[in-house]
Design a protein around this motif. Structure first.
Motif, PDB file in Angstrom:
ATOM      1  N   VAL A  30     -15.239 -42.943  21.626  1.00 11.78           N
ATOM      2  CA  VAL A  30     -15.988 -41.879  22.835  1.00 11.78           C
ATOM      3  C   VAL A  30     -16.930 -41.078  22.241  1.00 11.78           C
ATOM      4  O   VAL A  30     -17.021 -40.868  20.876  1.00 11.78           O
ATOM      5  N   LEU A  31     -18.127 -40.828  22.953  1.00 10.62           N
ATOM      6  CA  LEU A  31     -19.045 -40.034  22.607  1.00 10.62           C
ATOM      7  C   LEU A  31     -18.708 -38.611  22.759  1.00 10.62           C
ATOM      8  O   LEU A  31     -18.275 -38.220  23.944  1.00 10.62           O
ATOM      9  N   LEU A  32     -18.813 -37.398  21.688  1.00 13.09           N
ATOM     10  CA  LEU A  32     -18.058 -36.320  21.985  1.00 13.09           C
ATOM     11  C   LEU A  32     -18.843 -35.655  23.148  1.00 13.09           C
ATOM     12  O   LEU A  32     -18.294 -35.018  23.915  1.00 13.09           O
ATOM     13  N   GLU A  33     -20.284 -36.023  23.191  1.00 13.28           N
ATOM     14  CA  GLU A  33     -20.902 -35.255  24.370  1.00 13.28           C
ATOM     15  C   GLU A  33     -20.310 -35.644  25.711  1.00 13.28           C
ATOM     16  O   GLU A  33     -20.399 -34.913  26.784  1.00 13.28           O
ATOM     17  N   SER A  34     -19.676 -36.839  25.950  1.00 16.42           N
ATOM     18  CA  SER A  34     -19.197 -37.238  27.065  1.00 16.42           C
ATOM     19  C   SER A  34     -17.978 -36.308  27.517  1.00 16.42           C
ATOM     20  O   SER A  34     -17.430 -36.533  28.777  1.00 16.42           O
ATOM     21  N   LEU A  35     -17.430 -35.704  26.730  1.00 18.87           N
ATOM     22  CA  LEU A  35     -16.220 -34.856  26.929  1.00 18.87           C
ATOM     23  C   LEU A  35     -16.564 -33.457  27.109  1.00 18.87           C
ATOM     24  O   LEU A  35     -15.631 -32.526  27.762  1.00 18.87           O
ATOM     25  N   LEU A  36     -17.782 -33.289  27.247  1.00 19.60           N
ATOM     26  CA  LEU A  36     -18.404 -31.861  27.490  1.00 19.60           C
ATOM     27  C   LEU A  36     -19.142 -32.008  28.770  1.00 19.60           C
ATOM     28  O   LEU A  36     -19.816 -32.939  29.213  1.00 19.60           O
ATOM     29  N   PRO A  37     -19.511 -30.670  29.393  1.00 20.71           N
ATOM     30  CA  PRO A  37     -20.237 -30.755  30.643  1.00 20.71           C
ATOM     31  C   PRO A  37     -21.775 -30.975  30.496  1.00 20.71           C
ATOM     32  O   PRO A  37     -22.285 -30.681  29.154  1.00 20.71           O
ATOM     33  N   PRO A  38     -22.659 -31.764  31.043  1.00 17.58           N
ATOM     34  CA  PRO A  38     -23.820 -32.051  30.862  1.00 17.58           C
ATOM     35  C   PRO A  38     -24.689 -30.540  30.973  1.00 17.58           C
ATOM     36  O   PRO A  38     -24.130 -29.949  31.615  1.00 17.58           O
ATOM     37  N   LEU A  39     -25.920 -30.709  30.284  1.00 24.86           N
ATOM     38  CA  LEU A  39     -26.771 -29.718  30.291  1.00 24.86           C
ATOM     39  C   LEU A  39     -27.401 -29.654  31.880  1.00 24.86           C
ATOM     40  O   LEU A  39     -27.563 -28.526  32.456  1.00 24.86           O
ATOM     41  N   VAL A  40     -27.725 -30.839  32.052  1.00 26.80           N
ATOM     42  CA  VAL A  40     -28.302 -30.772  33.642  1.00 26.80           C
ATOM     43  C   VAL A  40     -27.682 -32.340  34.546  1.00 26.80           C
ATOM     44  O   VAL A  40     -27.207 -33.143  33.613  1.00 26.80           O
ATOM     45  N   GLU A  41     -27.748 -32.084  35.605  1.00 25.10           N
ATOM     46  CA  GLU A  41     -27.529 -33.177  36.201  1.00 25.10           C
ATOM     47  C   GLU A  41     -28.504 -34.401  36.518  1.00 25.10           C
ATOM     48  O   GLU A  41     -29.658 -33.902  36.643  1.00 25.10           O
ATOM     49  N   ASN A  72     -30.752 -26.884  24.778  1.00 24.70           N
ATOM     50  CA  ASN A  72     -31.086 -28.246  24.617  1.00 24.70           C
ATOM     51  C   ASN A  72     -31.227 -28.283  22.966  1.00 24.70           C
ATOM     52  O   ASN A  72     -30.486 -29.373  22.365  1.00 24.70           O
ATOM     53  N   THR A  73     -31.690 -27.504  22.541  1.00 28.96           N
ATOM     54  CA  THR A  73     -31.803 -27.485  21.013  1.00 28.96           C
ATOM     55  C   THR A  73     -30.434 -27.365  20.346  1.00 28.96           C
ATOM     56  O   THR A  73     -30.101 -28.375  19.465  1.00 28.96           O
ATOM     57  N   PHE A  74     -29.479 -26.611  20.525  1.00 29.25           N
ATOM     58  CA  PHE A  74     -28.062 -26.485  20.252  1.00 29.25           C
ATOM     59  C   PHE A  74     -27.438 -27.721  20.509  1.00 29.25           C
ATOM     60  O   PHE A  74     -26.354 -28.369  19.719  1.00 29.25           O
ATOM     61  N   HIS A  75     -27.687 -28.237  21.766  1.00 27.89           N
ATOM     62  CA  HIS A  75     -26.584 -29.407  22.216  1.00 27.89           C
ATOM     63  C   HIS A  75     -27.024 -30.544  21.508  1.00 27.89           C
ATOM     64  O   HIS A  75     -26.264 -31.674  21.191  1.00 27.89           O
ATOM     65  N   GLN A  76     -28.059 -30.606  20.735  1.00 26.66           N
ATOM     66  CA  GLN A  76     -28.449 -31.852  19.695  1.00 26.66           C
ATOM     67  C   GLN A  76     -27.289 -31.925  18.524  1.00 26.66           C
ATOM     68  O   GLN A  76     -27.182 -33.080  18.266  1.00 26.66           O
ATOM     69  N   GLN A  77     -26.792 -30.721  18.237  1.00 30.48           N
ATOM     70  CA  GLN A  77     -25.535 -30.792  17.388  1.00 30.48           C
ATOM     71  C   GLN A  77     -24.520 -31.906  17.760  1.00 30.48           C
ATOM     72  O   GLN A  77     -23.827 -31.932  16.902  1.00 30.48           O
ATOM     73  N   VAL A  78     -24.181 -31.939  18.941  1.00 32.58           N
ATOM     74  CA  VAL A  78     -22.975 -32.704  19.301  1.00 32.58           C
ATOM     75  C   VAL A  78     -23.486 -34.018  20.046  1.00 32.58           C
ATOM     76  O   VAL A  78     -22.746 -34.804  20.398  1.00 32.58           O
ATOM     77  N   GLU A  79     -24.704 -34.365  20.022  1.00 32.19           N
ATOM     78  CA  GLU A  79     -25.219 -35.730  20.607  1.00 32.19           C
ATOM     79  C   GLU A  79     -25.106 -36.615  19.542  1.00 32.19           C
ATOM     80  O   GLU A  79     -25.407 -36.515  18.332  1.00 32.19           O
ATOM     81  N   GLY A  80     -24.717 -37.903  19.822  1.00 34.96           N
ATOM     82  CA  GLY A  80     -24.536 -39.116  19.281  1.00 34.96           C
ATOM     83  C   GLY A  80     -23.299 -39.369  18.257  1.00 34.96           C
ATOM     84  O   GLY A  80     -23.097 -40.029  17.566  1.00 34.96           O
TER      85      GLY A  80
END
Length: 150
Positions: A30-41, A72-80
């Motif tokens: 799984v992608l870690l980011e998929s376990l977290l709420p998205p920034l935007v719909e 958005n800048t911080f969220h890049q830490q958990v993307e991918g």
């Protein structure tokens, strides 16, 4: 000659299919980011995550991101980061907690360190009481520590 051509075709097919077999869609990954709420719909573009709060669990200090560009800048830490779910048995050092706050819920990502394994990245996480180990990527521990430098 026919066997050689068939073997070559099978080898080529295997090479083309290999990325699909080891991609995020592989069973259990799984992608870690998929376990977290998205920034935007995605469909509407409306903001979902209202703030991201990073906590240094040793000191209790927090840093809050609430501006869309900062989140958005911080969220890049958990993307991918690709992970597999593992057994949560044992004690773990959780130096940082990252809480994603929406209007309806808060989801916390605990960042775990493993002494002697990696000093620069965390590749183990807890979300919703479940442990996930990264097989690709990780969260930059130096970046998180830098958030709390005076």
């Amino acid at each position: 000659m026919k066997k050689t051509r068939m073997t070559l075709c099978l080898a080529l097919a295997a090479l083309l299919l290999f990325p699909l077999l080891v991609s995020c869609e592989a069973p259990g990954v799984v992608l870690l980011e998929s376990l977290l709420p998205p920034l935007v719909e995605k469909a509407t573009g409306y903001t979902v995550t209202e703030s991201i709060v990073v906590t240094d669990n040793a000191t209790g200090k927090t840093v809050t991101f609430s501006a869309p560009t900062d989140m958005n800048t911080f969220h890049q830490q958990v993307e991918g980061i690709k992970c597999v779910k593992e057994s949560a048995k044992g004690e773990y050092d959780r130096p940082y907690s990252i809480t994603f706050n929406t209007a309806n819920e808060s989801v916390t990502l605990d960042v775990v360190t493993t002494p002697g394994i990696r000093e620069d990245k965390s590749t183990r996480f807890f979300v919703g009481g479940k442990r996930y180990d990264a097989i690709v990527g990780g969260v930059d521990l130096f970046y998180l520590a830098g958030l709390f430098k005076d």
